[in-house]
Design a protein around this motif. Structure first.
Motif, PDB file in Angstrom:
ATOM      1  N   ALA A 177       0.819  -1.218   0.000  1.00 55.92           N
ATOM      2  CA  ALA A 177       0.000   0.000   0.000  1.00 55.92           C
ATOM      3  C   ALA A 177       0.848   1.262   0.000  1.00 55.92           C
ATOM      4  O   ALA A 177       0.447   2.282  -0.542  1.00 55.92           O
ATOM      5  CB  ALA A 177      -0.921  -0.014   1.216  1.00 55.92           C
ATOM      6  N   SER A 178       2.020   1.218   0.597  1.00 59.70           N
ATOM      7  CA  SER A 178       2.872   2.407   0.659  1.00 59.70           C
ATOM      8  C   SER A 178       4.091   2.233  -0.246  1.00 59.70           C
ATOM      9  O   SER A 178       4.417   1.140  -0.667  1.00 59.70           O
ATOM     10  CB  SER A 178       3.324   2.652   2.094  1.00 59.70           C
ATOM     11  OG  SER A 178       4.122   1.579   2.523  1.00 59.70           O
ATOM     12  N   ALA A 179       4.722   3.342  -0.542  1.00 63.69           N
ATOM     13  CA  ALA A 179       5.923   3.304  -1.381  1.00 63.69           C
ATOM     14  C   ALA A 179       7.075   2.661  -0.609  1.00 63.69           C
ATOM     15  O   ALA A 179       7.197   2.846   0.596  1.00 63.69           O
ATOM     16  CB  ALA A 179       6.299   4.717  -1.793  1.00 63.69           C
ATOM     17  N   PRO A 180       7.928   1.911  -1.304  1.00 66.48           N
ATOM     18  CA  PRO A 180       9.082   1.313  -0.634  1.00 66.48           C
ATOM     19  C   PRO A 180      10.023   2.396  -0.093  1.00 66.48           C
ATOM     20  O   PRO A 180      10.128   3.476  -0.669  1.00 66.48           O
ATOM     21  CB  PRO A 180       9.779   0.511  -1.727  1.00 66.48           C
ATOM     22  CG  PRO A 180       8.840   0.446  -2.875  1.00 66.48           C
ATOM     23  CD  PRO A 180       7.848   1.547  -2.702  1.00 66.48           C
ATOM     24  N   ALA A 181      10.702   2.075   0.967  1.00 61.40           N
ATOM     25  CA  ALA A 181      11.607   3.029   1.610  1.00 61.40           C
ATOM     26  C   ALA A 181      12.712   3.480   0.653  1.00 61.40           C
ATOM     27  O   ALA A 181      13.108   4.645   0.658  1.00 61.40           O
ATOM     28  CB  ALA A 181      12.212   2.423   2.866  1.00 61.40           C
ATOM     29  N   GLN A 182      13.204   2.567  -0.189  1.00 66.85           N
ATOM     30  CA  GLN A 182      14.286   2.941  -1.114  1.00 66.85           C
ATOM     31  C   GLN A 182      13.817   3.996  -2.107  1.00 66.85           C
ATOM     32  O   GLN A 182      14.571   4.882  -2.487  1.00 66.85           O
ATOM     33  CB  GLN A 182      14.820   1.721  -1.839  1.00 66.85           C
ATOM     34  CG  GLN A 182      13.782   1.016  -2.694  1.00 66.85           C
ATOM     35  CD  GLN A 182      14.281  -0.293  -3.243  1.00 66.85           C
ATOM     36  OE1 GLN A 182      15.328  -0.778  -2.847  1.00 66.85           O
ATOM     37  NE2 GLN A 182      13.532  -0.881  -4.157  1.00 66.85           N
ATOM     38  N   PHE A 183      12.563   3.938  -2.527  1.00 66.95           N
ATOM     39  CA  PHE A 183      12.022   4.959  -3.416  1.00 66.95           C
ATOM     40  C   PHE A 183      11.959   6.304  -2.706  1.00 66.95           C
ATOM     41  O   PHE A 183      12.308   7.339  -3.274  1.00 66.95           O
ATOM     42  CB  PHE A 183      10.627   4.558  -3.905  1.00 66.95           C
ATOM     43  CG  PHE A 183       9.949   5.653  -4.673  1.00 66.95           C
ATOM     44  CD1 PHE A 183      10.278   5.901  -5.984  1.00 66.95           C
ATOM     45  CD2 PHE A 183       8.998   6.456  -4.069  1.00 66.95           C
ATOM     46  CE1 PHE A 183       9.667   6.922  -6.690  1.00 66.95           C
ATOM     47  CE2 PHE A 183       8.385   7.470  -4.758  1.00 66.95           C
ATOM     48  CZ  PHE A 183       8.713   7.709  -6.078  1.00 66.95           C
ATOM     49  N   LEU A 184      11.512   6.287  -1.460  1.00 67.33           N
ATOM     50  CA  LEU A 184      11.403   7.534  -0.703  1.00 67.33           C
ATOM     51  C   LEU A 184      12.776   8.175  -0.483  1.00 67.33           C
ATOM     52  O   LEU A 184      12.915   9.393  -0.578  1.00 67.33           O
ATOM     53  CB  LEU A 184      10.697   7.287   0.626  1.00 67.33           C
ATOM     54  CG  LEU A 184       9.238   6.834   0.513  1.00 67.33           C
ATOM     55  CD1 LEU A 184       8.675   6.495   1.890  1.00 67.33           C
ATOM     56  CD2 LEU A 184       8.395   7.882  -0.177  1.00 67.33           C
ATOM     57  N   VAL A 185      13.787   7.362  -0.217  1.00 66.00           N
ATOM     58  CA  VAL A 185      15.142   7.887  -0.018  1.00 66.00           C
ATOM     59  C   VAL A 185      15.643   8.548  -1.299  1.00 66.00           C
ATOM     60  O   VAL A 185      16.193   9.653  -1.279  1.00 66.00           O
ATOM     61  CB  VAL A 185      16.109   6.768   0.446  1.00 66.00           C
ATOM     62  CG1 VAL A 185      17.557   7.220   0.383  1.00 66.00           C
ATOM     63  CG2 VAL A 185      15.744   6.320   1.850  1.00 66.00           C
ATOM     64  N   ARG A 186      15.404   7.892  -2.437  1.00 58.24           N
ATOM     65  CA  ARG A 186      15.842   8.472  -3.717  1.00 58.24           C
ATOM     66  C   ARG A 186      15.082   9.755  -4.026  1.00 58.24           C
ATOM     67  O   ARG A 186      15.663  10.727  -4.512  1.00 58.24           O
ATOM     68  CB  ARG A 186      15.640   7.469  -4.842  1.00 58.24           C
ATOM     69  CG  ARG A 186      16.583   6.314  -4.769  1.00 58.24           C
ATOM     70  CD  ARG A 186      16.356   5.364  -5.929  1.00 58.24           C
ATOM     71  NE  ARG A 186      17.095   4.144  -5.706  1.00 58.24           N
ATOM     72  CZ  ARG A 186      16.552   2.935  -5.705  1.00 58.24           C
ATOM     73  NH1 ARG A 186      15.283   2.781  -5.936  1.00 58.24           N
ATOM     74  NH2 ARG A 186      17.304   1.887  -5.487  1.00 58.24           N
ATOM     75  N   ALA A 187      13.791   9.748  -3.760  1.00 55.00           N
ATOM     76  CA  ALA A 187      12.979  10.940  -4.030  1.00 55.00           C
ATOM     77  C   ALA A 187      13.442  12.117  -3.180  1.00 55.00           C
ATOM     78  O   ALA A 187      13.568  13.241  -3.669  1.00 55.00           O
ATOM     79  CB  ALA A 187      11.506  10.641  -3.776  1.00 55.00           C
ATOM     80  N   VAL A 188      13.708  11.860  -1.910  1.00 51.20           N
ATOM     81  CA  VAL A 188      14.185  12.920  -1.021  1.00 51.20           C
ATOM     82  C   VAL A 188      15.546  13.433  -1.486  1.00 51.20           C
ATOM     83  O   VAL A 188      15.802  14.641  -1.463  1.00 51.20           O
ATOM     84  CB  VAL A 188      14.241  12.419   0.440  1.00 51.20           C
ATOM     85  CG1 VAL A 188      15.015  13.368   1.329  1.00 51.20           C
ATOM     86  CG2 VAL A 188      12.834  12.219   0.981  1.00 51.20           C
TER      87      VAL A 188
END
Length: 69
Positions: free
Chosen positions: A11-22
């Motif tokens: 349901a949520s975005a993977p943590a690795q995606f969030l790190v890259r986005a940030v």
């Protein structure tokens, strides 16, 4: 009944995606706000290149695993 691994995506975005986005957003904001000179310039571009390189690596790993199986 669905086979293991064939269920719904998380349901949520993977943590690795969030790190890259940030990393990309932070790099772009630094380039926009800070005078583009000196160390901050290299930090900003470093964050952007880091995010793009890790995304390319993750894509390569996924591609190789999908071809193997």
């Amino acid at each position: 009944m669905t086979p293991p691994g064939q269920g719904r995506p998380p349901a949520s975005a993977p943590a690795q995606f969030l790190v890259r986005a940030v990393a990309v957003i932070t790099g772009l904001v630094l380039l926009l706000i800070v005078d583009v000179r000196g160390v901050v310039f290299y930090i900003a571009w470093g964050l952007i290149v880091f995010a793009l390189a890790t995304e390319a690596l993750a894509t390569l790993v996924y591609w190789r695993r999908s071809r193997r199986g």
